[in-house]
Design a protein around this motif. Structure first.
Motif, short mmCIF file in Angstrom:
data_model
loop_
_atom_site.label_atom_id
_atom_site.label_comp_id
_atom_site.label_asym_id
_atom_site.label_seq_id
_atom_site.Cartn_x
_atom_site.Cartn_y
_atom_site.Cartn_z
N GLN A 147 5.12 4.36 -6.64
CA GLN A 147 5.91 5.29 -5.82
C GLN A 147 5.62 5.13 -4.33
O GLN A 147 6.54 5.22 -3.51
N THR A 148 4.36 4.86 -3.99
CA THR A 148 4.01 4.70 -2.58
C THR A 148 4.74 3.53 -1.98
O THR A 148 5.29 3.61 -0.87
N ARG A 151 8.46 4.36 -1.59
CA ARG A 151 8.69 5.30 -0.49
C ARG A 151 8.57 4.59 0.86
O ARG A 151 9.37 4.83 1.77
N ASN A 152 7.59 3.71 0.98
CA ASN A 152 7.39 3.00 2.25
C ASN A 152 8.50 1.99 2.54
O ASN A 152 8.89 1.80 3.69
N GLY A 155 12.23 4.47 1.52
CA GLY A 155 12.35 5.85 1.94
C GLY A 155 12.62 6.82 0.81
O GLY A 155 13.00 7.97 1.05
N LYS A 156 12.40 6.39 -0.44
CA LYS A 156 12.60 7.26 -1.60
C LYS A 156 11.75 6.76 -2.75
O LYS A 156 11.35 5.58 -2.79
N ASP A 157 11.47 7.64 -3.70
CA ASP A 157 10.64 7.27 -4.85
C ASP A 157 11.38 6.37 -5.83
O ASP A 157 10.81 5.44 -6.39
N ASN A 158 12.65 6.68 -6.07
CA ASN A 158 13.42 5.92 -7.05
C ASN A 158 14.05 4.71 -6.39
O ASN A 158 15.13 4.79 -5.79
N LYS A 182 3.63 5.48 -11.43
CA LYS A 182 2.56 6.17 -10.73
C LYS A 182 1.26 5.66 -11.33
O LYS A 182 0.91 6.00 -12.46
#
Length: 397
Positions: A147-148, A151-152, A155-158, A182
């Protein structure tokens, strides 16, 4: 007896409320600091162990000592057939810089894994899917990220369906994100940021195909909990050496569980040292109790003289002053323990981790040490008060 041990000491402490409050606060801060430091140490050790377990570092890794020694499918099947081995999979690990279609980049470690990775490594799928058997067979250019990373980069988890570009042994290839996971608690990455690279999981056959490798980098095994890893390590080495007519010692077998235990021991030592440093504040608090009690003896000479003149013995005076010191220490312990509890609770809430908490054993041990410190430093003023000559005490004021 109750009046000497509780009522009179409380009345005497209430005469100088401000001074008593400051002394209690000093004890409370000392107790609070020791409990918080110990809680942080315990939590850190647990978090690191969880992170290590999530990487599968709880069993054995097998690697050839040089490239001429085979480590492939036959060796993998041999290891799987050994009693005590629950699961085994080939692994490739490569450093790489991942590039997204948006031009963002992240330092990463590419892990080439098998479809049975979940049997060995703690991978919790949040979006999409895992590496499948079909991906392994077809050398599919798909990957699973955490997830990190998602996101990086996006800009989103999915980030399922997005494309990233990876470089393996100098060869650049586009990969489609099939799943987002995760991994463990993510605490190492959260705490250390860019110092800990992201993990990207791809089919190991894809890494072999792109890099042109015949042998595996290493094989990771998960052993039965009741299996003695040192004996299993020797068995694996003998079996592999016999399989390929190699001399013993041709394969490097690492007991990762032992390395984890060594790291845990180091963390426990660090926690103990930090707790000992924090315990210095308890000694300082004890000295403040002694100072306050000595001042109190000087202020109450006439009272002590009157009590001794009407028949109060030395034991009565000692009991009364010692009770005051213990009440100060006990009150500070209770307040400090509650302060530590709420600080640790607030810290856990900020980190979104409900497992953070105070250890009851630590709290009790700290309070006992604080009480002993208060009693020790309260003895001298109590004895000094009991030794006052009644006539001199009455004449001094």
């Amino acid at each position: 007896m109750l009046e000497q041990m509780l009522i009179y000491p409380l009345k005497n402490l209430m005469r100088k409320k401000g001074r008593s409050l400051i002394t209690i606060l000093g004890v409370a801060i000392g107790v609070c600091s020791v409990i918080i430091i110990n809680s942080i140490g315990v939590f850190g050790t647990t978090a690191v162990n969880t992170e290590i377990e999530s990487l599968g570092l709880g069993g054995l890794t097998v690697a050839a000592k040089n490239s001429s020694i085979p480590l492939g499918r036959d060796e993998l099947n041999t290891i799987k057939s050994i009693d005590g081995v629950i699961s085994a999979m080939p692994v490739f690990a490569e450093n790489s810089e991942a590039l997204s279609s948006f031009g963002k980049s992240e330092n990463s470690i590419i892990w080439g894994i098998d479809s049975n990775a979940k049997d060995i490594v703690s991978l919790k799928t949040v979006y999409g899917r895992d590496i499948s058997r079909a991906d392994i067979v077809n050398n599919a250019c798909v990957c699973v990220v955490d997830q990190t990373f998602a996101r990086n980069m996006f800009g989103k988890d999915n980030a399922v369906g997005h494309m990233i570009t990876l470089t393996i042994k100098g060869n650049t290839q586009d990969f489609k994100i099939a799943g987002v996971i995760k991994t463990g608690s993510g605490l190492l990455q959260s705490a250390m940021g860019s110092y800990v690279p992201n993990f990207i999981y791809v089919p190991y056959t894809t890494v072999q195909h792109i890099a042109g490798l015949a042998n595996y980098n290493q094989i990771i095994t998960k052993a039965d909990r009741n299996t003695e890893l040192s004996a299993l390590s020797r068995t694996i080495e003998k079996k592999l050496s016999a399989l390929n007519s190699e001399s013993e010692g041709s394969y490097k077998i690492t007991n990762l569980a032992k390395q984890k235990e060594s790291l845990t021991d180091i963390l426990n030592i660090v926690t103990s040292i930090l707790s000992a440093v924090g315990a210095v504040s308890l000694i300082v608090a004890g000295l403040s109790i002694m100072t306050v009690m000595l001042v109190s003896v000087g202020e109450r000479k006439r009272e002590i003289g009157i009590k001794k003149a009407i028949g109060a013995g030395r034991a009565v005076i000692v009991r009364e002053f010692l009770s005051e010191a213990l009440i100060l220490s006990l009150t500070g312990c209770i307040i400090g323990a509650f302060m530590a509890f709420f600080v640790v609770l607030a810290g856990g809430a900020l980190m979104n981790n409900s497992s953070v908490g105070t250890d009851l054993k630590t709290v009790l041990t700290t309070c006992v040490i604080s009480m002993i410190s208060g009693a020790v430093f309260g003895v001298y003023p109590a004895v000094k008060a009991s030794e006052l000559n009644p006539a001199n005490a009455l004449r001094s004021l």
